[in-house]
Write an enzyme that holds these catalytic residues in place. Structure first.
Site, PDB file in Angstrom:
ATOM      1  N   LEU A  80       0.863  -1.167   0.000  1.00  0.00           N
ATOM      2  CA  LEU A  80       0.000   0.000   0.000  1.00  0.00           C
ATOM      3  C   LEU A  80       0.903   1.221   0.000  1.00  0.00           C
ATOM      4  O   LEU A  80       1.901   1.260   0.728  1.00  0.00           O
ATOM      5  CB  LEU A  80      -0.909   0.031   1.234  1.00  0.00           C
ATOM      6  CG  LEU A  80      -2.080  -0.948   1.278  1.00  0.00           C
ATOM      7  CD1 LEU A  80      -2.799  -0.821   2.618  1.00  0.00           C
ATOM      8  CD2 LEU A  80      -3.051  -0.682   0.136  1.00  0.00           C
ATOM      9  N   ASP A  81       0.547   2.222  -0.784  1.00  0.00           N
ATOM     10  CA  ASP A  81       1.300   3.460  -0.821  1.00  0.00           C
ATOM     11  C   ASP A  81       1.371   4.051   0.590  1.00  0.00           C
ATOM     12  O   ASP A  81       0.474   3.847   1.407  1.00  0.00           O
ATOM     13  CB  ASP A  81       0.604   4.426  -1.784  1.00  0.00           C
ATOM     14  CG  ASP A  81       1.401   5.686  -2.006  1.00  0.00           C
ATOM     15  OD1 ASP A  81       2.364   5.642  -2.774  1.00  0.00           O
ATOM     16  OD2 ASP A  81       1.053   6.712  -1.381  1.00  0.00           O
TER      17      ASP A  81
END
Length: 268
Positions: free
Chosen positions: A116-117
């Site tokens: 996930l960013d």
């Protein structure tokens, strides 16, 4: 030790199936025997109804009522509600906050499944099961993810239709598997959109929403395959339940025989 346990311990041909099921926490040995006789148990995809059947827990695959049973107790499966500001790495070479702080309660060396960013929060799976991680992380296996995006502007029904119909980005066509508007401000200064995707392209939700004129303000992943974030607080991790492990392993086994992946791992 009972006579049956002694035979299992000494016998080179494996362990009785009902004992394996009981040891895995499926049911008591007596109930497990009833399950076998009723044809509810499969070994390596084949229904087994004989109570004398022995298996190798290290190599054989068992499922009950179509749901995989975890026999390898060395495998660990954890779900994390990742906060924003944390990078999806077990050792960030730039010194940013990473995932190591969330794995200290488990002795195994865990790794994140996909990414996930740093600006995205939500559901992230941590495990030491490499085969499962391979299946879950790669878009070619079609594992869906559900995101809630807070975006700029008032999203219309026409925009939702565009997201599901699809359009072109700079790296090729894209469309949401599902999209729905959760809420929209009457003042037109913000909307909440739920997107379901199996694509794993880099920052794909942010790019999609920007392309339809609604840049993302906040983004959270609420679901990953059969796993739901539920009420897990931000920054907390927990082991999967027996039912969640079964659902995840079932998904993994279905994908294990598929063709080799052709896209890079997902990052949102």
């Amino acid at each position: 030790m009972s006579d049956e346990d002694a035979r299992d311990a000494a016998g080179p041909e494996g362990v009785r199936l009902q004992k394996v099921l009981a040891g895995a926490g499926v049911a008591s040995r007596r109930v497990a025997e009833d399950m076998i006789v009723a044809g509810r148990v499969r070994v390596n995809g084949t229904v087994v109804t004989e109570l004398g059947r022995r298996i190798d827990p290290e190599s054989d695959l068992v499922d009950v009522d179509g749901t995989a049973v975890q026999l390898d107790q060395s495998k660990r499966y954890v779900v994390l509600n990742k906060p924003t500001g944390v990078v999806s790495s077990m050792n960030d070479d730039r010194g940013r906050p990473d995932l190591r702080q969330y794995t200290r309660d488990w002795p195994e060396r865990l790794y994140n499944v996909g990414r996930l960013d740093a600006d995205t929060s939500g559901l992230l799976v941590l495990t030491n099961d490499g085969e499962l991680a391979h299946v879950l992380a790669h878009p070619s296996f079609g594992v869906t993810k559900v995101y809630i995006a807070k975006v700029e502007g008032r999203v219309t029904a026409q925009t939702i239709a565009t997201l599901t119909r699809g359009f072109d980005l700079e790296d090729g066509p894209i469309r949401a598997d599902k999209a729905r508007l959760l809420s929209a401000s009457n003042a037109g200064d913000g909307s909440l959109v739920e997107l379901t995707l199996h694509s794993g392209r880099n920052r794909i939700v942010r790019r999609m929403m920007a392309a339809v004129g609604h840049p993302v303000v906040e983004l959270v992943r609420r679901q990953f395959g059969p796993l739901h974030l539920g009420t897990l607080p931000v920054g907390r991790a927990r082991e999967l339940t027996k039912l969640e492990r079964g659902a995840l392993l079932t998904l993994s086994r279905r994908g294990a025989g598929d063709a080799a992946p052709t896209e890079s791992q997902e990052t949102e």
